[in-house]
Design an enzyme around this catalytic site. Structure first.
Site, PDB file in Angstrom:
ATOM      1  CD  GLU A  18       4.671  -0.864  12.734  1.00 11.39           C
ATOM      2  OE1 GLU A  18       3.450  -0.860  12.977  1.00 11.39           O
ATOM      3  OE2 GLU A  18       5.505  -0.280  13.441  1.00 11.39           O
TER       4      GLU A  18
ATOM      5  CB  CYS B 289      -2.180  -0.969   8.355  1.00  7.74           C
ATOM      6  SG  CYS B 289      -1.092   0.434   8.587  1.00  7.74           S
TER       7      CYS B 289
ATOM      8  CD  GLU C 258       7.809   0.501  10.596  1.00  8.02           C
ATOM      9  OE1 GLU C 258       6.715   0.650  10.024  1.00  8.02           O
ATOM     10  OE2 GLU C 258       8.839   0.083  10.032  1.00  8.02           O
TER      11      GLU C 258
ATOM     12  CG  ASN D  79      -0.368  -0.216   2.494  1.00 12.10           C
ATOM     13  OD1 ASN D  79       0.801  -0.596   2.586  1.00 12.10           O
ATOM     14  ND2 ASN D  79      -1.117   0.042   3.543  1.00 12.10           N
TER      15      ASN D  79
HETATM   16  P1  NDP Z   1       1.137  -9.853   3.382  1.00 10.80           P
HETATM   17  O1  NDP Z   1       1.206 -10.187   4.808  1.00 10.80           O
HETATM   18  O2  NDP Z   1       0.471 -10.778   2.469  1.00 10.80           O
HETATM   19  O3  NDP Z   1       2.607  -9.634   2.810  1.00 10.80           O
HETATM   20  C1  NDP Z   1       3.517  -8.734   3.412  1.00 10.80           C
HETATM   21  C2  NDP Z   1       4.900  -9.005   2.867  1.00 10.80           C
HETATM   22  O4  NDP Z   1       5.403 -10.227   3.417  1.00 10.80           O
HETATM   23  C3  NDP Z   1       4.962  -9.193   1.350  1.00 10.80           C
HETATM   24  O5  NDP Z   1       6.141  -8.614   0.859  1.00 10.80           O
HETATM   25  C4  NDP Z   1       4.956 -10.691   1.224  1.00 10.80           C
HETATM   26  O6  NDP Z   1       5.465 -11.135   0.001  1.00 10.80           O
HETATM   27  C5  NDP Z   1       5.828 -11.103   2.380  1.00 10.80           C
HETATM   28  N1  NDP Z   1       5.642 -12.473   2.834  1.00 10.80           N
HETATM   29  C6  NDP Z   1       4.580 -13.292   2.676  1.00 10.80           C
HETATM   30  N2  NDP Z   1       4.790 -14.485   3.282  1.00 10.80           N
HETATM   31  C7  NDP Z   1       6.015 -14.423   3.853  1.00 10.80           C
HETATM   32  C8  NDP Z   1       6.802 -15.336   4.634  1.00 10.80           C
HETATM   33  N3  NDP Z   1       6.364 -16.540   4.980  1.00 10.80           N
HETATM   34  N4  NDP Z   1       8.026 -14.929   5.051  1.00 10.80           N
HETATM   35  C9  NDP Z   1       8.488 -13.692   4.749  1.00 10.80           C
HETATM   36  N5  NDP Z   1       7.789 -12.794   3.999  1.00 10.80           N
HETATM   37  C10 NDP Z   1       6.566 -13.144   3.564  1.00 10.80           C
HETATM   38  O7  NDP Z   1       0.459  -8.409   3.345  1.00 10.80           O
HETATM   39  P2  NDP Z   1       0.027  -7.553   2.077  1.00 10.80           P
HETATM   40  O8  NDP Z   1       1.178  -7.248   1.214  1.00 10.80           O
HETATM   41  O9  NDP Z   1      -1.185  -8.189   1.509  1.00 10.80           O
HETATM   42  O10 NDP Z   1      -0.363  -6.173   2.802  1.00 10.80           O
HETATM   43  C11 NDP Z   1      -1.562  -5.961   3.439  1.00 10.80           C
HETATM   44  C12 NDP Z   1      -1.426  -6.153   4.937  1.00 10.80           C
HETATM   45  O11 NDP Z   1      -0.421  -5.321   5.470  1.00 10.80           O
HETATM   46  C13 NDP Z   1      -2.679  -5.772   5.671  1.00 10.80           C
HETATM   47  O12 NDP Z   1      -3.039  -6.765   6.602  1.00 10.80           O
HETATM   48  C14 NDP Z   1      -2.327  -4.504   6.402  1.00 10.80           C
HETATM   49  O13 NDP Z   1      -3.052  -4.257   7.536  1.00 10.80           O
HETATM   50  C15 NDP Z   1      -0.881  -4.666   6.638  1.00 10.80           C
HETATM   51  N6  NDP Z   1      -0.254  -3.367   6.745  1.00 10.80           N
HETATM   52  C16 NDP Z   1       0.181  -2.954   7.983  1.00 10.80           C
HETATM   53  C17 NDP Z   1       0.724  -1.706   8.145  1.00 10.80           C
HETATM   54  C18 NDP Z   1       1.235  -1.259   9.470  1.00 10.80           C
HETATM   55  O14 NDP Z   1       2.068  -0.381   9.514  1.00 10.80           O
HETATM   56  N7  NDP Z   1       0.786  -1.817  10.575  1.00 10.80           N
HETATM   57  C19 NDP Z   1       0.855  -0.785   7.020  1.00 10.80           C
HETATM   58  C20 NDP Z   1       0.396  -1.330   5.770  1.00 10.80           C
HETATM   59  C21 NDP Z   1      -0.142  -2.583   5.672  1.00 10.80           C
HETATM   60  P3  NDP Z   1       4.428 -11.389  -1.193  1.00 10.80           P
HETATM   61  O15 NDP Z   1       3.570 -10.175  -1.281  1.00 10.80           O
HETATM   62  O16 NDP Z   1       5.306 -11.557  -2.348  1.00 10.80           O
HETATM   63  O17 NDP Z   1       3.660 -12.610  -0.770  1.00 10.80           O
END
Ligand code: NDP
Length: 484
Positions: free
Chosen positions: A250, A284, A458, A153
């Site tokens: 996060e 998020c 953060e 995002n």
């Molecule tokens: P995901 O949890 O699906 O993915 C996050 C990242 O982790 C991606 O780069 C993903 O790669 C990677 N990933 C996935 N599986 C693994 C693993 N087993 N080991 C290491 N890395 C892994 O989230 P989204 O990208 O769909 O983002 C949306 C989510 O992020 C929402 O739940 C949102 O709330 C949260 N978010 C939180 C924020 C905060 O600051 N608290 C801010 C923004 C979003 P890949 O995409 O290639 O699978």
């Protein structure tokens, strides 16, 4: 292709390609057009990045904080100079309107680089005098190689929110963007090198979850900072724990926003709009459970609907447009699926609810009223433009209901009663709270979640503690006393 980078990865100060990795097509969410094709990192690429970050770290940590800070602040200046181009790229990567990306992405990334660049020179330990002339001093040390894993995002912002404090402390970083939005982080790496960062200090590798997982478990890595969903957070935290690695998590949320009947309605509606529909709801910390006191409920809903009708939905490159497409077809379908669940479980659809026809991944901003605490749309994170409005009568009741969630990222209250406002935030089980506003995240303030929404913070001076550790040195000025 319009936004094809020189290569997929950025390692040891240069672009690197390995076409043996699985292809990653980058899709412009407004049109469905493929704008770049990258490749996921092969194990050789991951190894190269780890070696590069490992060998650069000692030299980087040995530089003075002033020198490291200068690099970060220069990078901030370059980002601001190139804000327009970086924003156009971010809009293509994510689909977010240019009206937003011009003010919220490279600019907030630059804020982090500037802020932590400014702090770098004053990161110190302390002197602790003890009795009899003995004393302790502490040395603040870098952790080593840090891995950053980002969501889709805010790809530029996340790359900088993790990179800037890590680098300020003398760590090096390997950043893995979400494969949905892989382009912007490459620009951050390029800019850091241009600003004087030695080779290998900030590396970017592309890939799916398996690449992230291989980085997290590598013994060369000292710390993992993830922005992502709770299920991914659980896996990454567990994997990091095996080697006792430091983590910052996060994660997601289902944050409450409480509107009391004495609130300024116009401000409360603005807060609800910002906290549900900015970036098409893909934020998020969104306050997606909007509790409105019964006396003002219909007035609130009427004004909200009137204002939503003025949202300009369309081409995100048109600076008049303030509501763009969803990041991907998949994310749009997830959000549309929740809308169907809301209808099926008896919530009242007050606004929107439909996909918008076309090749892009557009859907309407959507509001449900008469939502009850047990409905799926009130319990699960949707990560799309779907607001749930819930009624309440008393402060005590709403406080308990607001906290009745596994998440604890953010929470907000709108009221003119100053005593009540502070009472409410004191009771919130959430890491980031708002009084009479919502969803602002300045770099000066700690940001992060409680409960299942995360670990660590953060931004702000607190982030320094999550990217460094203290060595304690006891100095004796006296003879050593031993019992025998
Ligand atoms: P995901 O949890 O699906 O993915 C996050 C990242 O982790 C991606 O780069 C993903 O790669 C990677 N990933 C996935 N599986 C693994 C693993 N087993 N080991 C290491 N890395 C892994 O989230 P989204 O990208 O769909 O983002 C949306 C989510 O992020 C929402 O739940 C949102 O709330 C949260 N978010 C939180 C924020 C905060 O600051 N608290 C801010 C923004 C979003 P890949 O995409 O290639 O699978």
């Amino acid at each position: 292709m319009k936004f094809q980078p020189k290569a997929s990865h950025f390692i040891n100060g240069e672009y690197v390609e390995d076409t043996n990795g699985a292809p990653i097509d980058v899709i412009y969410p407004a049109t469905g057009e493929v704008i770049a094709r990258l490749h996921s990192a092969t194990p050789e690429i991951v190894n190269q990045a780890l070696n590069s970050a490992k060998s650069a770290q000692a030299e980087w940590a040995a530089m003075s904080g002033t020198e490291r800070g200068r690099v970060l602040r220069r990078a901030a200046d370059i980002m601001r100079e190139r804000n327009h181009d970086l924003s156009v790229l971010e809009t293509h990567d994510t689909g977010k309107p240019l009206q937003e990306t011009l003010v919220a992405d490279a600019t907030s990334g630059a804020d982090a680089l500037e802020y932590f660049g400014g702090l770098a020179a004053s990161l110190t330990g302390e002197h602790i005098p003890l009795g009899g002339g003995d004393f302790v001093y502490t040395i603040r040390e870098a952790l080593g190689v840090c891995v950053g894993i980002g969501a889709w995002n805010y790809p530029t912002q996340i790359a900088c929110w993790k990179g800037a404090p890590a680098l300020a402390c003398g760590n090096t970083m390997i950043f893995k963007p979400s494969e949905t939005t892989p382009l912007s982080a490459l620009k951050v790496a390029e800019i850091l090198v241009e600003a004087g960062a030695p080779k290998g200090v900030y590396n970017v590798v592309q890939g799916y979850g398996d690449v992230g997982a291989s980085l997290v478990t590598d013994p060369r890595v000292a710390k993992v900072s993830l922005t992502g969903s709770v299920p991914t957070g659980r896996k990454v935290y567990a994997a990091a724990a095996a080697d006792m690695k430091h983590v910052t998590m996060e994660l997601g949320g289902k944050s409450p926003m409480i509107v009391f009947d004495d609130a300024d309605i116009e401000n409360a509606v603005s807060g609800a709009i910002l906290g549900n529909f900015y970036s098409s709801g893909q934020v998020c910390s969104n306050g997606t459970r909007v509790f409105v006191q019964k006396g003002i409920k219909e007035q609130f809903l009427a004004r909200l609907s009137q204002r939503l009708a003025t949202a300009k939905i369309g081409d995100p490159l048109d600076e008049e447009v303030n509501f763009g497409p969803m990041v991907s077809k998949n994310q749009m379908n997830i959000a549309l699926g929740y809308i169907e669940k809301g209808k099926a479980e008896g919530a009242r659809l007050v606004y929107g609810g439909e996909r918008i026809d076309g090749d892009g991944f557009y859907m309407q901003p959507t509001v449900f009223a008469d939502v009850t605490d047990d409905m799926t749309i009130a319990r699960e994170e949707i990560f799309g433009p779907v607001m749930s409005v819930l009624d309440f009568d008393t402060e005590e009741e709403v406080m308990a209901r607001a906290n009745d969630t596994e998440f604890g990222l953010a929470a907000g209250v709108f009221t003119k009663d100053v005593m009540r406002a502070h009472r409410i935030v004191a009771g919130f089980e959430a890491g980031t709270c708002y009084i009479n506003t919502y969803n602002l995240a300045p770099v000066e303030a700690p940001f992060g979640g409680s409960k299942m929404s995360g670990v660590g913070r953060e931004n702000s001076k607190l982030a320094i503690n999550h990217f460094s550790e203290m060595k304690t040195v006891y100095v004796s000025m006296n003879d050593v006393e031993a019992p025998y």
